[in-house]
Design a protein around this motif. Structure first.
Motif, PDB file in Angstrom:
ATOM      1  N   ARG A 146     -14.742  50.211 -67.290  1.00 13.45           N
ATOM      2  CA  ARG A 146     -13.685  49.289 -67.687  1.00 13.45           C
ATOM      3  C   ARG A 146     -14.099  48.176 -68.629  1.00 13.45           C
ATOM      4  O   ARG A 146     -14.716  47.029 -68.128  1.00 13.45           O
ATOM      5  CB  ARG A 146     -13.262  48.465 -66.362  1.00 13.45           C
ATOM      6  CG  ARG A 146     -12.492  49.463 -65.542  1.00 13.45           C
ATOM      7  CD  ARG A 146     -12.069  48.838 -64.109  1.00 13.45           C
ATOM      8  NE  ARG A 146     -11.518  49.927 -63.263  1.00 13.45           N
ATOM      9  CZ  ARG A 146     -10.709  49.791 -62.279  1.00 13.45           C
ATOM     10  NH1 ARG A 146     -10.163  48.471 -61.940  1.00 13.45           N
ATOM     11  NH2 ARG A 146      -9.996  50.588 -61.607  1.00 13.45           N
ATOM     12  N   ASN A 149     -10.642  49.733 -75.960  1.00 17.83           N
ATOM     13  CA  ASN A 149     -11.124  50.378 -74.813  1.00 17.83           C
ATOM     14  C   ASN A 149     -10.839  52.125 -75.058  1.00 17.83           C
ATOM     15  O   ASN A 149     -11.815  52.828 -74.677  1.00 17.83           O
ATOM     16  CB  ASN A 149     -10.477  49.933 -73.551  1.00 17.83           C
ATOM     17  CG  ASN A 149     -11.112  49.162 -72.576  1.00 17.83           C
ATOM     18  OD1 ASN A 149     -11.980  49.564 -72.042  1.00 17.83           O
ATOM     19  ND2 ASN A 149     -10.970  47.819 -72.672  1.00 17.83           N
ATOM     20  N   GLU A 203      -5.085  42.139 -66.515  1.00 18.04           N
ATOM     21  CA  GLU A 203      -5.647  43.013 -65.718  1.00 18.04           C
ATOM     22  C   GLU A 203      -4.660  44.290 -65.462  1.00 18.04           C
ATOM     23  O   GLU A 203      -3.489  44.203 -65.349  1.00 18.04           O
ATOM     24  CB  GLU A 203      -6.090  42.417 -64.438  1.00 18.04           C
ATOM     25  CG  GLU A 203      -6.687  43.338 -63.399  1.00 18.04           C
ATOM     26  CD  GLU A 203      -7.963  44.120 -64.057  1.00 18.04           C
ATOM     27  OE1 GLU A 203      -8.034  45.157 -64.865  1.00 18.04           O
ATOM     28  OE2 GLU A 203      -9.229  43.520 -63.999  1.00 18.04           O
ATOM     29  N   TRP A 258      -5.992  51.862 -65.564  1.00 20.31           N
ATOM     30  CA  TRP A 258      -7.170  51.963 -66.078  1.00 20.31           C
ATOM     31  C   TRP A 258      -7.511  53.446 -66.195  1.00 20.31           C
ATOM     32  O   TRP A 258      -8.216  53.620 -67.176  1.00 20.31           O
ATOM     33  CB  TRP A 258      -7.785  51.248 -65.101  1.00 20.31           C
ATOM     34  CG  TRP A 258      -8.354  49.900 -65.489  1.00 20.31           C
ATOM     35  CD1 TRP A 258      -8.091  48.712 -64.681  1.00 20.31           C
ATOM     36  CD2 TRP A 258      -9.086  49.286 -66.674  1.00 20.31           C
ATOM     37  NE1 TRP A 258      -8.615  47.618 -65.273  1.00 20.31           N
ATOM     38  CE2 TRP A 258      -9.213  47.929 -66.564  1.00 20.31           C
ATOM     39  CE3 TRP A 258      -9.607  49.852 -67.572  1.00 20.31           C
ATOM     40  CZ2 TRP A 258      -9.852  47.385 -67.428  1.00 20.31           C
ATOM     41  CZ3 TRP A 258     -10.164  49.147 -68.682  1.00 20.31           C
ATOM     42  CH2 TRP A 258     -10.197  47.760 -68.629  1.00 20.31           C
TER      43      TRP A 258
END
Ligand code: ATP
Ligand code: MG
Length: 617
Positions: free
Chosen positions: A451, A459, A507, A513
């Motif tokens: 992460r 990302n 977050e 994720w």
């Protein structure tokens, strides 16, 4: 304050400490320094020698000054005769100051910069070429941590400073002793009495200090770890829910007092010895002074020599003390240097310049009697496995936790090296292949994906850094991997920072994720796709979507999927069932069901859970 009745985790218990060779490390460091910048190093060493000899020269001049001033006082010598000696004294003092205060720091600053630069480059290079297995070793992380300390700012500065003090100090002691010994050899005995006992004690004490210091570095690492879990965000919830705070603090205190108690005990006994030796030295000094006074009265020593000798004794004892005091520090610092060299010597490295393979998606991948054991592990994680994956085939790996699925995909990707048997791409052994070429053509989504504390777009884009700025490519990958809906909800869409540790970040949930990680895999135009439980945290809808897109994309790509959900595995062309590192079954869903083995059993078990009205528990 030992707290010995405490139940502590295994990691806090004692470990053996091996002492690295101090002198060999010192030589190697000096060689390394000279190699880094021969010019500066050699000038530095020469100047150090010169400064080491200066005190002896000043004592010689001082003695001449004293004797001459007496002769002038008695009217036996014209005062002009002293001028040349005074001038000489000034030159010596000036030389000392100029070097000690100016030149030394100038030289050392430059050397320090070059050493730091060379070291950081070497550290990074090493980390990038070491085989991945090495990172699985705990002792590797110990060594790495200490090697990094050697790269911390100021480390080399003080290291060179200590070496400097020791070299010049030793030269001073020897040369001053020689000058005084020339006047009267008996004076050497006085000097020896003053200077030998304390260093002897230090040498003995230094050994104990070493073991204590080394143990301390391990314990400090552990303490830092405990402090981290006590304060870090990720652990905070479990620390509360399991009420770990008091245990963690207790272990912290246990470690602290274990070191502190032993340090104190050692210090106490060393202090007693040192007081005794200091008295002994002082007695020697007093004897030397008394004897010299007596020699002056008898004409055996000139008053100038007497005065110079007092200075000499002072100089010797100061420098001896300094040398040995600094030696303790140096020995401690050399431990880090030793770790640094241990680290730089580490092997084995990844092989370079292998055979290039440019059509990974068009050749079969075969494992023949493949075994792999983690460093320091007792049993192999993969045990004598053989199979072949055809080009374009979609293969599922299934098996219980710990059966070796993740290990197997890492070996197939050339991240870990087989301990036995081989992996063949076409007819080329993976060990001889150009791995970078292989990785360029593969996309892998690992179970423990990273992460990154970057933006959502970054990302995803990191899957292919050269196209990171290509927003269309990033959005396409996000769509395929299921991250596109996440971007819709974020304040700055793809530019939103994904971390809470820096200002302005946010977050994601576990499953979100995971979609980002999958999308990162989709960034690559890969002909070999490896997915290690890519959908474990996904909701059923997201999982179905991801699989649908995967299957649509595969065909010209070889795909290896690890999954605990047999419903997904079923969609693959073939299923490999692992158990305790061995390949138990290998076939299509239908074949394995009709075999009635492990897969059939697991299938029935899951069907029971998901099936309607079958009443499983
Ligand atoms: N870094 C490691 N060092 C030593 N042993 C390890 C390491 N990683 C895994 N193992 C061991 O190797 C075996 C296989 O682990 P692996 O991670 O391949 O299992 P897995 O099938 O992927 O399990 P899971 O379904 O839980 O992901 C396990 O017994 C595990 O304890
Ligand atoms: Mg796994």
């Amino acid at each position: 304050m030992g707290g010995t009745s405490l139940v502590v985790p295994v990691i806090l218990q004692d470990t053996t400490v091996v002492r690295p060779p101090t002198m060999r490390t010192l030589w190697r460091f000096l060689r390394w320094m000279i190699q880094t910048d021969p010019r500066y190093s050699i000038v530095l060493l020469v100047l150090q020698f010169a400064t080491g000899l200066l005190p002896a020269a000043s004592i010689w001049v001082m003695r001449a000054l004293f004797d001459r001033s007496l002769a002038v006082y008695e009217g036996n010598l014209p005062v002009e005769d002293m001028l040349v000696w005074i001038a000489l004294w000034v030159v010596l003092a000036l030389a000392h100051e100029v070097f000690r205060l100016e030149l030394f720091f100038l030289l050392v600053d430059r050397l320090k910069q070059e050493l730091e630069d060379r070291l950081l480059t070497q550290l990074q290079r090493k980390a990038s070429v070491l085989r991945l297995e090495t990172f699985e070793r705990a002792d590797f992380h110990d060594v790495l941590r200490r090697a990094q300390e050697a790269a911390s700012p100021g480390f080399f500065l003080s290291l060179i400073g200590e070496i400097h003090t020791i070299i010049t100090g030793m030269l001073t002691v020897v040369s001053v002793a020689l000058v005084v010994g020339l006047w009267n050899p008996l004076l050497l005995i006085a000097i020896a009495l003053v200077s030998v006992p304390p260093p002897l004690a230090r040498v003995l004490q230094e050994k104990n200090t070493f073991y204590l210091k080394r143990e301390q570095t391990q314990r400090e690492r552990l303490r830092a770890y405990l402090e981290r879990i006590l304060t870090e965000r990720a652990a905070a919830k479990e620390v509360r829910v399991f009420n770990l705070g008091s245990s963690l603090l207790g272990w912290w205190g246990y470690l602290y007092w274990q070191v502190a108690d032993r340090l104190f005990q050692q210090k106490r006994s060393q202090t007693l010895v040192n007081i005794f030796l200091a008295s002994f030295s002082l007695a020697g000094l007093a004897a030397g002074i008394g004897w010299s006074a007596w020699a002056v009265a008898n004409g055996g020593l000139s008053p100038g020599q007497f005065a110079a000798m007092m200075v000499a004794l002072q100089q010797v004892s100061t420098h001896v003390d300094l040398v040995f005091w600094r030696f303790g520090y140096l020995a401690n610092r050399l431990l880090y240097v030793a770790d640094l060299f241990t680290y730089l010597d580490l092997g084995p490295e990844e092989p370079k310049d292998g055979v290039p393979i440019d059509n990974v998606g068009e050749i079969p991948i075969a494992a023949t009697s493949l075994s792999f054991r983690y460093p320091q592990a007792e049993r192999p994680a993969i045990d004598d496995i053989s199979f072949t994956i055809q080009p374009g085939e979609r293969v599922a790996l299934v098996g219980a936790n710990g059966s070796g699925k993740t290990s197997l995909v890492k070996v197939l990707l050339g991240l870990f090296h087989p301990t036995q048997g081989k992996v063949l791409y076409g007819d080329v052994d993976l060990n001889r292949m150009d791995r970078n070429g292989l990785w360029d053509q593969s996309a892998a989504v690992f179970q423990d994906y990273t992460r990154f504390a970057f933006s959502l777009g970054e990302n995803i884009g990191l899957g292919r850094t050269e196209r990171m700025g290509d927003q269309a490519a990033v959005e396409r990958a996000a769509h395929q991997g299921g991250a596109a809906p996440i971007a819709e909800q974020l304040p700055e869409r793809y530019h939103t920072l994904l971390t809470k540790e820096f200002a302005g970040g946010t977050e994601l949930s576990g499953g979100e994720w995971q979609r980002v990680a999958i999308s990162r895999g989709f960034m690559r135009n890969a002909s070999l796709i490896v997915l290690d439980e890519p959908t474990a945290s996904l909701d059923p809808q997201a999982e179905a979507d991801v699989f649908r897109r995967f299957l649509a994309m595969s065909g010209e790509r070889t795909t290896i999927v690890v999954s605990h959900r047999l419903g997904s595995a079923r969609l693959c062309d073939r299923i490999l069932v692992l158990k305790e590192g061995r390949l138990l079954e290998n076939g299509t869903h239908g074949e394995l069901l009709s075999q009635g083995g492990e897969y059939a059993r697991l299938w029935a078990l899951q069907a029971q859970w998901y099936g309607e009205g079958e009443g499983g528990r």
